[in-house]
Design an enzyme around this catalytic site. Structure first.
Site, PDB file in Angstrom:
ATOM      1  N   TYR A 139     -36.109  32.662 -27.096  1.00  0.00           N
ATOM      2  CA  TYR A 139     -36.536  31.351 -27.588  1.00  0.00           C
ATOM      3  C   TYR A 139     -35.296  30.594 -28.060  1.00  0.00           C
ATOM      4  N   GLN A 141     -33.844  27.526 -29.319  1.00  0.00           N
ATOM      5  CA  GLN A 141     -34.071  26.227 -29.964  1.00  0.00           C
ATOM      6  C   GLN A 141     -32.835  25.815 -30.771  1.00  0.00           C
ATOM      7  N   THR A 142     -32.447  26.661 -31.741  1.00  0.00           N
ATOM      8  CA  THR A 142     -31.378  26.297 -32.676  1.00  0.00           C
ATOM      9  C   THR A 142     -30.035  26.106 -31.957  1.00  0.00           C
ATOM     10  N   SER A 148     -32.554  23.436 -38.842  1.00  0.00           N
ATOM     11  CA  SER A 148     -33.747  22.920 -39.515  1.00  0.00           C
ATOM     12  C   SER A 148     -34.220  21.619 -38.874  1.00  0.00           C
ATOM     13  N   GLY A 181     -32.181  35.168 -30.706  1.00  0.00           N
ATOM     14  CA  GLY A 181     -32.149  36.626 -30.564  1.00  0.00           C
ATOM     15  C   GLY A 181     -32.444  37.012 -29.123  1.00  0.00           C
ATOM     16  N   ARG A 314     -36.956  61.267 -60.251  1.00  0.00           N
ATOM     17  CA  ARG A 314     -35.730  61.112 -61.043  1.00  0.00           C
ATOM     18  C   ARG A 314     -36.030  61.237 -62.535  1.00  0.00           C
ATOM     19  N   GLU A 428     -36.782  30.728 -38.910  1.00  0.00           N
ATOM     20  CA  GLU A 428     -38.069  30.021 -38.992  1.00  0.00           C
ATOM     21  C   GLU A 428     -38.144  29.105 -40.209  1.00  0.00           C
ATOM     22  N   ASP A 430     -36.350  27.643 -44.084  1.00  0.00           N
ATOM     23  CA  ASP A 430     -36.515  28.041 -45.482  1.00  0.00           C
ATOM     24  C   ASP A 430     -37.125  26.908 -46.298  1.00  0.00           C
TER      25      ASP A 430
HETATM   26  C1  LIG Z   1     -42.104  38.766 -34.097  1.00  0.00           C
HETATM   27  C2  LIG Z   1     -40.830  38.022 -33.902  1.00  0.00           C
HETATM   28  C3  LIG Z   1     -39.725  38.504 -34.775  1.00  0.00           C
HETATM   29  C4  LIG Z   1     -39.197  37.439 -35.633  1.00  0.00           C
HETATM   30  C5  LIG Z   1     -37.878  37.009 -35.157  1.00  0.00           C
HETATM   31  C6  LIG Z   1     -37.656  35.629 -35.615  1.00  0.00           C
HETATM   32  C7  LIG Z   1     -36.529  35.044 -34.892  1.00  0.00           C
HETATM   33  C8  LIG Z   1     -36.297  33.674 -35.341  1.00  0.00           C
HETATM   34  C9  LIG Z   1     -36.598  32.650 -34.578  1.00  0.00           C
HETATM   35  C10 LIG Z   1     -36.275  31.276 -35.021  1.00  0.00           C
HETATM   36  O1  LIG Z   1     -35.723  31.064 -36.067  1.00  0.00           O
HETATM   37  S1  LIG Z   1     -36.690  30.051 -33.932  1.00  0.00           S
HETATM   38  C11 LIG Z   1     -36.146  28.557 -34.668  1.00  0.00           C
HETATM   39  C12 LIG Z   1     -36.971  28.202 -35.852  1.00  0.00           C
HETATM   40  N1  LIG Z   1     -36.631  26.914 -36.312  1.00  0.00           N
HETATM   41  C13 LIG Z   1     -37.152  26.415 -37.381  1.00  0.00           C
HETATM   42  O2  LIG Z   1     -37.926  27.050 -38.058  1.00  0.00           O
HETATM   43  C14 LIG Z   1     -36.810  25.001 -37.674  1.00  0.00           C
HETATM   44  C15 LIG Z   1     -37.297  24.665 -39.023  1.00  0.00           C
HETATM   45  N2  LIG Z   1     -37.563  23.259 -39.090  1.00  0.00           N
HETATM   46  C16 LIG Z   1     -38.776  22.796 -39.250  1.00  0.00           C
HETATM   47  O3  LIG Z   1     -39.741  23.526 -39.305  1.00  0.00           O
HETATM   48  C17 LIG Z   1     -38.755  21.340 -39.418  1.00  0.00           C
HETATM   49  O4  LIG Z   1     -39.138  21.055 -40.694  1.00  0.00           O
HETATM   50  C18 LIG Z   1     -39.659  20.595 -38.440  1.00  0.00           C
HETATM   51  C19 LIG Z   1     -41.097  20.856 -38.680  1.00  0.00           C
HETATM   52  C20 LIG Z   1     -39.333  21.003 -37.021  1.00  0.00           C
HETATM   53  C21 LIG Z   1     -39.332  19.124 -38.703  1.00  0.00           C
HETATM   54  O5  LIG Z   1     -39.705  18.346 -37.633  1.00  0.00           O
HETATM   55  P1  LIG Z   1     -39.871  16.794 -37.731  1.00  0.00           P
HETATM   56  O6  LIG Z   1     -38.641  16.188 -38.296  1.00  0.00           O
HETATM   57  O7  LIG Z   1     -40.402  16.266 -36.457  1.00  0.00           O
HETATM   58  O8  LIG Z   1     -41.044  16.846 -38.678  1.00  0.00           O
HETATM   59  P2  LIG Z   1     -41.562  16.163 -39.931  1.00  0.00           P
HETATM   60  O9  LIG Z   1     -41.275  14.700 -39.935  1.00  0.00           O
HETATM   61  O10 LIG Z   1     -41.166  16.967 -41.084  1.00  0.00           O
HETATM   62  O11 LIG Z   1     -43.056  16.370 -39.569  1.00  0.00           O
HETATM   63  C22 LIG Z   1     -43.737  15.598 -38.587  1.00  0.00           C
HETATM   64  C23 LIG Z   1     -45.202  15.909 -38.729  1.00  0.00           C
HETATM   65  O12 LIG Z   1     -45.446  17.135 -38.061  1.00  0.00           O
HETATM   66  C24 LIG Z   1     -46.026  18.076 -38.954  1.00  0.00           C
HETATM   67  N3  LIG Z   1     -45.555  19.372 -38.546  1.00  0.00           N
HETATM   68  C25 LIG Z   1     -44.321  19.846 -38.647  1.00  0.00           C
HETATM   69  N4  LIG Z   1     -44.278  21.067 -38.153  1.00  0.00           N
HETATM   70  C26 LIG Z   1     -45.495  21.370 -37.723  1.00  0.00           C
HETATM   71  C27 LIG Z   1     -46.077  22.518 -37.135  1.00  0.00           C
HETATM   72  N5  LIG Z   1     -45.376  23.626 -36.897  1.00  0.00           N
HETATM   73  N6  LIG Z   1     -47.373  22.477 -36.821  1.00  0.00           N
HETATM   74  C28 LIG Z   1     -48.110  21.392 -37.081  1.00  0.00           C
HETATM   75  N7  LIG Z   1     -47.618  20.268 -37.656  1.00  0.00           N
HETATM   76  C29 LIG Z   1     -46.330  20.277 -37.977  1.00  0.00           C
HETATM   77  C30 LIG Z   1     -45.551  17.656 -40.314  1.00  0.00           C
HETATM   78  O13 LIG Z   1     -46.402  18.124 -41.284  1.00  0.00           O
HETATM   79  C31 LIG Z   1     -45.610  16.153 -40.177  1.00  0.00           C
HETATM   80  O14 LIG Z   1     -46.950  15.766 -40.283  1.00  0.00           O
HETATM   81  P3  LIG Z   1     -47.304  14.340 -40.859  1.00  0.00           P
HETATM   82  O15 LIG Z   1     -46.766  14.366 -42.265  1.00  0.00           O
HETATM   83  O16 LIG Z   1     -46.619  13.323 -39.998  1.00  0.00           O
HETATM   84  O17 LIG Z   1     -48.788  14.317 -40.794  1.00  0.00           O
HETATM   85  C1  LIG Z   2     -31.086  36.431 -37.837  1.00  0.00           C
HETATM   86  C2  LIG Z   2     -31.456  35.112 -37.284  1.00  0.00           C
HETATM   87  C3  LIG Z   2     -32.201  35.042 -36.126  1.00  0.00           C
HETATM   88  C4  LIG Z   2     -32.506  33.806 -35.555  1.00  0.00           C
HETATM   89  N1  LIG Z   2     -33.184  33.756 -34.376  1.00  0.00           N
HETATM   90  C5  LIG Z   2     -33.369  32.558 -33.755  1.00  0.00           C
HETATM   91  C6  LIG Z   2     -34.019  32.489 -32.482  1.00  0.00           C
HETATM   92  O1  LIG Z   2     -34.436  33.497 -31.908  1.00  0.00           O
HETATM   93  N2  LIG Z   2     -34.143  31.289 -31.904  1.00  0.00           N
HETATM   94  C7  LIG Z   2     -33.697  30.144 -32.488  1.00  0.00           C
HETATM   95  O2  LIG Z   2     -33.835  29.094 -31.890  1.00  0.00           O
HETATM   96  N3  LIG Z   2     -33.131  30.175 -33.714  1.00  0.00           N
HETATM   97  C8  LIG Z   2     -32.956  31.349 -34.357  1.00  0.00           C
HETATM   98  N4  LIG Z   2     -32.366  31.397 -35.589  1.00  0.00           N
HETATM   99  C9  LIG Z   2     -31.932  30.161 -36.219  1.00  0.00           C
HETATM  100  C10 LIG Z   2     -32.788  29.780 -37.421  1.00  0.00           C
HETATM  101  O3  LIG Z   2     -34.041  29.324 -37.039  1.00  0.00           O
HETATM  102  C11 LIG Z   2     -32.044  28.741 -38.247  1.00  0.00           C
HETATM  103  O4  LIG Z   2     -30.897  29.364 -38.759  1.00  0.00           O
HETATM  104  C12 LIG Z   2     -32.917  28.200 -39.334  1.00  0.00           C
HETATM  105  O5  LIG Z   2     -33.948  27.385 -38.809  1.00  0.00           O
HETATM  106  C13 LIG Z   2     -32.112  27.406 -40.370  1.00  0.00           C
HETATM  107  O6  LIG Z   2     -31.403  26.402 -39.775  1.00  0.00           O
HETATM  108  P1  LIG Z   2     -29.832  26.229 -40.012  1.00  0.00           P
HETATM  109  O7  LIG Z   2     -29.194  27.524 -39.751  1.00  0.00           O
HETATM  110  O8  LIG Z   2     -29.419  25.043 -39.218  1.00  0.00           O
HETATM  111  O9  LIG Z   2     -29.683  25.937 -41.540  1.00  0.00           O
HETATM  112  P2  LIG Z   2     -29.431  24.527 -42.211  1.00  0.00           P
HETATM  113  O10 LIG Z   2     -30.557  23.631 -41.849  1.00  0.00           O
HETATM  114  O11 LIG Z   2     -28.081  24.031 -41.915  1.00  0.00           O
HETATM  115  O12 LIG Z   2     -29.562  24.940 -43.722  1.00  0.00           O
HETATM  116  C14 LIG Z   2     -28.480  25.000 -44.643  1.00  0.00           C
HETATM  117  C15 LIG Z   2     -29.015  24.634 -46.034  1.00  0.00           C
HETATM  118  O13 LIG Z   2     -29.447  23.281 -46.033  1.00  0.00           O
HETATM  119  C16 LIG Z   2     -30.775  23.188 -46.534  1.00  0.00           C
HETATM  120  N5  LIG Z   2     -31.484  22.072 -45.877  1.00  0.00           N
HETATM  121  C17 LIG Z   2     -31.567  21.789 -44.558  1.00  0.00           C
HETATM  122  N6  LIG Z   2     -32.327  20.708 -44.355  1.00  0.00           N
HETATM  123  C18 LIG Z   2     -32.754  20.303 -45.565  1.00  0.00           C
HETATM  124  C19 LIG Z   2     -33.583  19.246 -46.025  1.00  0.00           C
HETATM  125  N7  LIG Z   2     -34.156  18.370 -45.189  1.00  0.00           N
HETATM  126  N8  LIG Z   2     -33.827  19.142 -47.339  1.00  0.00           N
HETATM  127  C20 LIG Z   2     -33.273  20.009 -48.207  1.00  0.00           C
HETATM  128  N9  LIG Z   2     -32.479  21.028 -47.847  1.00  0.00           N
HETATM  129  C21 LIG Z   2     -32.221  21.174 -46.545  1.00  0.00           C
HETATM  130  C22 LIG Z   2     -31.413  24.515 -46.178  1.00  0.00           C
HETATM  131  O14 LIG Z   2     -32.520  24.764 -47.028  1.00  0.00           O
HETATM  132  C23 LIG Z   2     -30.252  25.472 -46.438  1.00  0.00           C
HETATM  133  O15 LIG Z   2     -30.189  25.739 -47.804  1.00  0.00           O
HETATM  134  C24 LIG Z   2     -32.071  32.614 -36.187  1.00  0.00           C
HETATM  135  C25 LIG Z   2     -31.355  32.697 -37.382  1.00  0.00           C
HETATM  136  C26 LIG Z   2     -31.043  33.915 -37.928  1.00  0.00           C
HETATM  137  C27 LIG Z   2     -30.256  33.971 -39.203  1.00  0.00           C
END
Ligand SMILES: CCCCCCC/C=C/C(=O)SCCNC(=O)CCNC(=O)[C@H](O)C(C)(C)COP(=O)(O)OP(=O)(O)OC[C@H]1O[C@@H](n2cnc3c(N)ncnc32)[C@H](O)[C@@H]1OP(=O)(O)O
Ligand SMILES: Cc1cc2nc3c(=O)[nH]c(=O)nc-3n(C[C@H](O)[C@H](O)[C@H](O)COP(=O)(O)OP(=O)(O)OC[C@H]3O[C@@H](n4cnc5c(N)ncnc54)[C@H](O)[C@@H]3O)c2cc1C
Length: 664
Positions: A139, A141-142, A148, A181, A314, A428, A430
């Site tokens: 997946y 995305q990042t 974020s 990942g 312990r 996913e 924070d």
């Molecule tokens: C079993 C698996 C093992 C685990 C391994 C895990 C490996 C890790 C993988 C990853 O990390 S993948 C990458 C993950 N990335 C993130 O998590 C990004 C985090 N960022 C966000 O979640 C953002 O906040 C955002 C939601 C993407 C922001 O988007 P945007 O700027 O477009 O949104 P907002 O203006 O904040 O919201 C618009 C609107 O949409 C609603 N909304 C946001 N997210 C969702 C959702 N997931 N589902 C439904 N609705 C959503 C939000 O509430 C807003 O609604 P309204 O206020 O307009 O009504």
């Molecule tokens: C082990 C691991 C596995 C991962 N696996 C995947 C994967 O499989 N696929 C994938 O696509 N991604 C993956 N990621 C990426 C992951 O989803 C991002 O690291 C995560 O979404 C955070 O984004 P960032 O690293 O850009 O942090 P940043 O957004 O740069 O965050 C830095 C700091 O800024 C703060 N911040 C950011 N935005 C705001 C805001 N609007 N308001 C206030 N504070 C804010 C955060 O809270 C944090 O404290 C992985 C990350 C890790 C560590």
């Protein structure tokens, strides 16, 4: 062996004092008798297979660890096929193998992304290949520059109507995909998120299936640059995962590899958006956040199991008259730090089970084109993910401290557990998106709209804004209604305070920005209310087994009251309780800890973890801790020779020189 104060039969004695049926508790924990049986069978299958050994994992180099992960993943798949395991069994088998690897992303995100965002036709084409591991997916995305802020991603997918293809491109260094990942070394394909550009217009982020590596020799396809992003926190730990970097140099893919359930690009290049909400683009994140909440209870219960069993073994300090030393589990401080974590493990387990139900429910509704519960599902998964992961990471570290010096050894299992777990706080997201959802709900309540689901309590605004707790004795806090009322009042009042302060700001956005720390606290209060409520609701179900429900009632009270104690400032400043009522809650906590004490070991036995899965000499079921610690030490590569490498070059000359100096 029973020398030095460690008695293996100590735990048998602890088990004998339990006041409930452990088998019944196993069922309550697992969800059903069937779930206990399957989990038990899969755990033992893994534990008895030498390929799945993990006791020397922290001593492997990164390359060895990665190869070992590939071997385990392939062997797990072989066993799944040979034994014709069901999906439920296969998932559990992978869980007990307990080594992060590409398969987690393949099953956890690649497949769900295609299921959620692909058309029926696309699913028919791609899923059978993914199910048979003919392709491996991740997946992506990042990016290096944005995680974020998903709307800030820079990778482009530009439609070329002359060839009926998208051109995938990484225009800048910061647009490099970074972190996914399984991407670095294992995946052949990825769901890539990129800005869709057609007819000269940027339509924002969309998902695309892109082949990255040759299916013949695994080399990157032309125009694709791929690699691992480097070593991560902790020895062993998440370094088994090949988090990767990916760059595209004008890589072409067929148009039908855009995931087209939410929107389409026609043969002519027209962009068409279907009637489904665009937020479904984030659907995979909702799915995986729900699984991350379930995983929090697994990680936390492992740490707690280790710390409880070891604390029962312990002993430190004796009685005044030189009698036997005291088990550290008998110290009130140890109990007051450990038992809330034990209660949290159960609380997260039950809220995780509920969240799975909520996710299934919302998915069924989405299929019937009912999108009404999507915002709540998003808020609950994002909020619970954020709160449970950070509390769990803190709790694992607390368990390490509770195990004293031995907790710092790799053989305790705790350092690795922490290092593997802690990125869950980051991946996913924070942030607590739930705050915006709460502000919207407060605004809707003001217009007379009745909220439903987890925010239904906000409809009771007249009462909750002015109620005062009627608690008068410590035991009054045992009443779930008394607990629920103050948690609801605290959450609502914090949300309303935020809404009122935002309304005083020059603009709503400025207000949101200025008040974001308060909004975060309001969101946490709301999420904690959900966890407390779901625990209370669990206790209203039929829970068979002598004494099982009684123990869970105590744990539920401990969970809620320790939060009340920890966040006393919130409860006092919002006027929900008085200082005296806060003190009564603390008084009851002390009594509850004493009641849990004889049941503590049995309560962690109910998690039903094998020694293999726990991976800890301190948490062994038989309590034979000291011989195991002693034996483990000798396995360290440093002990392969009596005189260390480097003695001749660096120690001997130094010692000789000092000897000469002392003779002068
Ligand atoms: C079993 C698996 C093992 C685990 C391994 C895990 C490996 C890790 C993988 C990853 O990390 S993948 C990458 C993950 N990335 C993130 O998590 C990004 C985090 N960022 C966000 O979640 C953002 O906040 C955002 C939601 C993407 C922001 O988007 P945007 O700027 O477009 O949104 P907002 O203006 O904040 O919201 C618009 C609107 O949409 C609603 N909304 C946001 N997210 C969702 C959702 N997931 N589902 C439904 N609705 C959503 C939000 O509430 C807003 O609604 P309204 O206020 O307009 O009504
Ligand atoms: C082990 C691991 C596995 C991962 N696996 C995947 C994967 O499989 N696929 C994938 O696509 N991604 C993956 N990621 C990426 C992951 O989803 C991002 O690291 C995560 O979404 C955070 O984004 P960032 O690293 O850009 O942090 P940043 O957004 O740069 O965050 C830095 C700091 O800024 C703060 N911040 C950011 N935005 C705001 C805001 N609007 N308001 C206030 N504070 C804010 C955060 O809270 C944090 O404290 C992985 C990350 C890790 C560590």
């Amino acid at each position: 062996m029973a020398d030095g104060g460690g008695e293996p039969d100590q735990l048998a004695g602890e088990r004998a004092t339990a006041q409930f049926d452990v088998d019944g508790m196993k069922v309550a924990w697992a969800g059903s008798r069937h779930a206990v049986e399957v989990a038990d069978r899969m755990a033992r299958l893994v534990a008895s297979d030498p390929v799945f050994r993990k006791d020397t994992r922290t001593m492997l180099s990164r390359k060895e660890l990665f190869k070992d992960t590939l071997k385990k993943a392939a062997h797990a798949w072989k066993r799944i096929v040979e034994l014709r395991l069901t999906e439920e069994e296969a998932n559990l088998l992978r869980l007990y193998v307990d080594q992060p690897g590409y398969v987690d992303l393949h099953w956890g995100m690649f497949v769900p992304a295609i299921k959620g965002q692909g058309t029926e036709e696309q699913q028919k084409k791609w899923l059978p290949m993914a199910y048979k591991f003919q392709i491996i997916g991740c997946y992506a995305q990042t990016e290096l520059g944005h995680g974020s802020n998903v709307q800030g991603l820079e990778t482009t997918a530009t439609f070329d109507p002359s060839a009926d293809e998208f051109v995938m491109h990484s225009p800048t260094l910061t647009s490099s995909k970074w972190w996914p990942g399984g991407l670095g070394k294992a995946s052949t394909h990825a769901v890539v998120y990129a800005r869709l550009i057609t007819e000269g217009k940027d339509y924002g982020i969309h998902g695309f299936i892109v082949q990255l590596r040759s299916l013949d020799d695994h080399s990157p396809l032309p125009g694709v640059t791929l690699g691992d992003i480097g070593g991560k926190f902790g020895s062993g730990a998440y370094n088994s995962m090949d988090n990767g970097v990916l760059r595209f140099d004008h890589v072409r893919i067929p148009r039908d590899q855009m995931l087209m359930r939410l929107s389409q690009v026609t043969r002519e290049g027209k962009y068409v958006h279907s009637d489904v909400p665009k937020q479904l683009l984030y659907g995979t994140m909702v799915y995986v956040r729900q699984t991350i909440v379930a995983d929090a209870s697994k990680a936390l219960s492992r740490a707690v199991c280790i710390a409880v069993r070891y604390s029962a073994i312990r002993k430190q300090f004796g009685s005044q008259d030189g009698g036997p030393e005291t088990q550290v589990l008998n110290y009130k401080t140890q109990q007051s730090r450990l038992f809330p974590l034990l209660a949290s493990a159960y609380a997260y387990r039950f809220v995780g089970q509920w969240l799975k139900w909520l996710y299934t429910d919302v998915t069924q509704k989405l299929e019937a084109k009912d999108y009404s519960t999507l915002p709540e599902a998003h808020a609950c998964t994002a909020g619970l993910k954020s709160v449970t992961t950070s509390a769990t990471a803190d709790a694992i570290e607390e368990c390490r401290k509770l195990c004293g010096g031995h907790g710092y050894l790799n053989s305790s299992g705790l350092p690795e557990l922490f290092a593997v777990y802690v990125p869950a706080c980051t991946y996913e997201g924070d942030n607590v998106q739930v705050a915006r959802f709460l502000m919207k709900t407060v605004a809707q309540v003001a217009t007379g709209k009745q909220p439903v689901g987890t925010i239904a309590y906000m409809g009771n605004i007249q009462h909750l804004m002015q109620c005062k707790s009627a608690v008068n004795t410590a035991e009054d806090w045992l009443n779930p209604a008394a607990i629920k009322e103050v948690f609801e009042a605290r959450a609502l009042r914090m949300a309303v305070n935020c809404a009122q302060n935002i309304s005083k700001a020059p603009s709503q956005e400025e207000g949101f920005s200025e008040l974001s720390p308060d909004l975060l606290e309001a969101a946490v209060a709301h999420v904690q209310l959900i966890i407390v409520t779901k625990f209370i609701e669990k206790l209203q179900e039929d829970i068979p087994g002598p004494g099982v429900k009684e123990q869970l009632q105590k744990l539920c009270s401990i969970y809620a009251l320790h939060l009340l104690h920890k966040h006393l400032g919130d409860f006092l400043s919002t006027g929900c309780i008085t200082a005296r009522q806060g003190a009564l809650a603390n008084e009851l906590l002390g009594k509850l800890y004493a009641q849990v004490r004889p049941n503590a070991v049995a309560l962690v036995d109910a998690f039903d973890y094998t020694d293999h899965y726990l991976g800890s000499v301190l948490g062994r079921y038989d309590g034979d801790v000291y011989p195991a610690l002693y034996e483990e030490a000798w396995k360290d590569p440093l002990n392969e020779t009596v005189v260390p490498d480097g003695y001749q070059e660096h120690l001997r000359p130094l010692l000789k020189q000092q000897l000469k100096l002392s003779r002068l």
